[in-house]
Motif scaffolding. Structure first.
Motif, PDB file in Angstrom:
ATOM      1  N   UNK A 137       4.868 -11.021   2.018  1.00 36.36           N
ATOM      2  CA  UNK A 137       3.829 -12.035   2.216  1.00 36.36           C
ATOM      3  C   UNK A 137       2.777 -11.547   3.209  1.00 36.36           C
ATOM      4  N   UNK A 138       3.219 -10.847   4.245  1.00 40.15           N
ATOM      5  CA  UNK A 138       2.298 -10.310   5.241  1.00 40.15           C
ATOM      6  C   UNK A 138       1.330  -9.307   4.598  1.00 40.15           C
ATOM      7  N   UNK A 139       1.848  -8.490   3.687  1.00 38.25           N
ATOM      8  CA  UNK A 139       0.988  -7.534   2.969  1.00 38.25           C
ATOM      9  C   UNK A 139      -0.009  -8.286   2.098  1.00 38.25           C
TER      10      UNK A 139
ATOM     11  N   UNK B 249      -7.268   4.662  -6.297  1.00 36.75           N
ATOM     12  CA  UNK B 249      -8.457   4.887  -7.116  1.00 36.75           C
ATOM     13  C   UNK B 249      -9.630   5.364  -6.262  1.00 36.75           C
ATOM     14  N   UNK B 250     -10.500   6.091  -6.886  1.00 34.94           N
ATOM     15  CA  UNK B 250     -11.679   6.666  -6.225  1.00 34.94           C
ATOM     16  C   UNK B 250     -12.485   5.580  -5.508  1.00 34.94           C
ATOM     17  N   UNK B 251     -12.678   5.789  -4.194  1.00 31.21           N
ATOM     18  CA  UNK B 251     -13.536   4.926  -3.354  1.00 31.21           C
ATOM     19  C   UNK B 251     -13.090   3.465  -3.323  1.00 31.21           C
ATOM     20  N   UNK B 252     -11.826   3.217  -3.641  1.00 31.31           N
ATOM     21  CA  UNK B 252     -11.278   1.863  -3.561  1.00 31.31           C
ATOM     22  C   UNK B 252     -10.230   1.812  -2.449  1.00 31.31           C
ATOM     23  N   UNK B 253     -10.183   0.727  -1.690  1.00 35.42           N
ATOM     24  CA  UNK B 253      -9.222   0.663  -0.584  1.00 35.42           C
ATOM     25  C   UNK B 253      -7.779   0.673  -1.058  1.00 35.42           C
ATOM     26  N   UNK B 254      -6.907   1.233  -0.233  1.00 39.36           N
ATOM     27  CA  UNK B 254      -5.472   1.225  -0.510  1.00 39.36           C
ATOM     28  C   UNK B 254      -4.762   0.637   0.700  1.00 39.36           C
ATOM     29  N   UNK B 255      -3.868  -0.297   0.435  1.00 38.46           N
ATOM     30  CA  UNK B 255      -3.108  -0.979   1.479  1.00 38.46           C
ATOM     31  C   UNK B 255      -1.649  -0.539   1.391  1.00 38.46           C
ATOM     32  N   UNK B 256      -1.085  -0.124   2.528  1.00 40.39           N
ATOM     33  CA  UNK B 256       0.271   0.424   2.540  1.00 40.39           C
ATOM     34  C   UNK B 256       1.135  -0.327   3.548  1.00 40.39           C
ATOM     35  N   UNK B 257       2.260  -0.853   3.082  1.00 42.54           N
ATOM     36  CA  UNK B 257       3.196  -1.543   3.964  1.00 42.54           C
ATOM     37  C   UNK B 257       4.403  -0.705   4.326  1.00 42.54           C
TER      38      UNK B 257
ATOM     39  N   UNK C  39      -3.114   0.719   6.924  1.00 44.55           N
ATOM     40  CA  UNK C  39      -1.677   0.709   7.182  1.00 44.55           C
ATOM     41  C   UNK C  39      -1.312  -0.651   7.780  1.00 44.55           C
ATOM     42  N   UNK C  40      -0.481  -1.400   7.076  1.00 43.96           N
ATOM     43  CA  UNK C  40      -0.148  -2.767   7.476  1.00 43.96           C
ATOM     44  C   UNK C  40       1.143  -2.769   8.280  1.00 43.96           C
ATOM     45  N   UNK C  41       1.078  -3.263   9.491  1.00 42.88           N
ATOM     46  CA  UNK C  41       2.257  -3.302  10.357  1.00 42.88           C
ATOM     47  C   UNK C  41       3.215  -4.406   9.922  1.00 42.88           C
ATOM     48  N   UNK C  42       4.461  -4.243  10.335  1.00 42.39           N
ATOM     49  CA  UNK C  42       5.462  -5.276  10.063  1.00 42.39           C
ATOM     50  C   UNK C  42       5.048  -6.581  10.730  1.00 42.39           C
ATOM     51  N   UNK C  43       5.341  -7.736  10.126  1.00 41.71           N
ATOM     52  CA  UNK C  43       4.975  -9.012  10.736  1.00 41.71           C
ATOM     53  C   UNK C  43       5.729  -9.258  12.036  1.00 41.71           C
ATOM     54  N   UNK C  44       5.072  -9.939  12.955  1.00 45.05           N
ATOM     55  CA  UNK C  44       5.673 -10.215  14.254  1.00 45.05           C
ATOM     56  C   UNK C  44       6.472 -11.518  14.226  1.00 45.05           C
ATOM     57  N   UNK C  45       7.513 -11.552  15.073  1.00 42.46           N
ATOM     58  CA  UNK C  45       8.314 -12.750  15.309  1.00 42.46           C
ATOM     59  C   UNK C  45       8.836 -13.383  14.017  1.00 42.46           C
ATOM     60  N   UNK C  46       9.451 -12.555  13.190  1.00 48.03           N
ATOM     61  CA  UNK C  46      10.095 -13.083  11.990  1.00 48.03           C
ATOM     62  C   UNK C  46      11.359 -13.833  12.414  1.00 48.03           C
TER      63      UNK C  46
END
Length: 263
Positions: free
Chosen positions: A99-101, A33-41, A64-71
């Motif tokens: 869950x990390x996202x 959406x216009x001027x709204x943040x977007x989170x991508x996993x 841009x959300x990185x993969x979780x560490x030490x799963x």
């Protein structure tokens, strides 16, 4: 909406979304959406590039959300978030990704909402998603998972090593899915695969499920589950495939088998 969230991109609903990852990503990007943040996993570069272009066009901040560490797996899946170990009730590695996202989005929206991250972490550690790597009979004796497409099946297979051998899968899915690919995935990690049929107008036929694969064909799904339980003695039974099939299993077949004293 205050934000848009895109978890992962896979090949599904291609008759509507397109037959390439770029095309599917372009359709998914429609939620930005216009001027709204977007989170991508989603980590695939070809998908990220599409989201970057759309986010710039919509003047939307892109995270841009990185993969979780030490799963790692104990009694449930664990992962690190900003140095803190998060314990999930689920045994599925893909739920650590999800869950990390969710935590990343919550963290970034603390300026919009009053969010206590301690409460968020506690809540997410108590969350259960029924029908997704759900343990029906303890300890991990029977697990059901609605891996209804190739993308979902690959995510399931990544977590299956936590299940004790012998591993037997009971599988049924819809005819518009890549059932061949899904069965091949199961055959790589299971000691035996049983295919079955359930009454639904879009369900794949037993004949097409079996084909030339080294699988057991059982027409009646309740008989298929009973056989799978016997064959997986002292091991694990995985019941997977279509969400319609999993719904039937969870609401009708498992209660019936319990009533009949099968387990």
């Amino acid at each position: 909406p205050v934000a848009s969230v895109i978890t992962t991109i896979g090949f599904d609903h291609m008759e509507y979304l397109g037959d390439t990852l770029e095309a599917i990503s372009g359709e998914k990007a429609g939620i930005i959406k216009e001027s709204r943040p977007v989170f991508v996993g989603e980590p695939k570069p070809e998908c990220i590039e599409v989201f970057k272009v759309k986010a710039k066009e919509m003047n939307s901040p892109l995270y841009l959300i990185e993969e979780p560490h030490q799963v790692h797996i104990e009694e449930g899946c664990c992962f690190e978030y900003k140095g803190e170990v998060i314990h999930l009730k689920s045994l599925a590695k893909y739920q650590a990704h999800n869950a990390n996202i969710a935590l990343s989005v919550a963290d970034n929206l603390r300026g919009v909402f009053e969010i206590d991250m301690n409460i968020a972490i506690k809540a997410i550690s108590q969350t259960q998603w029924k029908g997704r790597f759900e343990v029906i009979v303890q300890p991990s004796r029977i697990v059901i998972d609605g891996a209804h497409n190739e993308h979902g099946m690959q995510a399931l297979v990544e977590s299956i090593e936590v299940l004790k051998r012998p591993r037997v899968a009971v599988f049924s899915a819809l005819r518009d899915k890549d059932t061949d690919g899904m069965i091949l995935d199961l055959l790589k990690v299971c000691d035996q695969v049983i295919v079955t049929h359930f009454e639904f107008y879009r369900a794949q036929s037993l004949e097409n499920l079996a084909k030339d694969f080294k699988v057991i064909s059982v027409q009646n799904p309740i008989e298929a589950i009973e056989m799978g339980y016997r064959l997986s003695d002292n091991g694990s039974l995985l019941i997977t495939g279509s969400l319609y099939f999993i719904s039937l299993v969870r609401q009708e077949l498992i209660p019936q088998l319990r009533k009949d004293g099968v387990f």
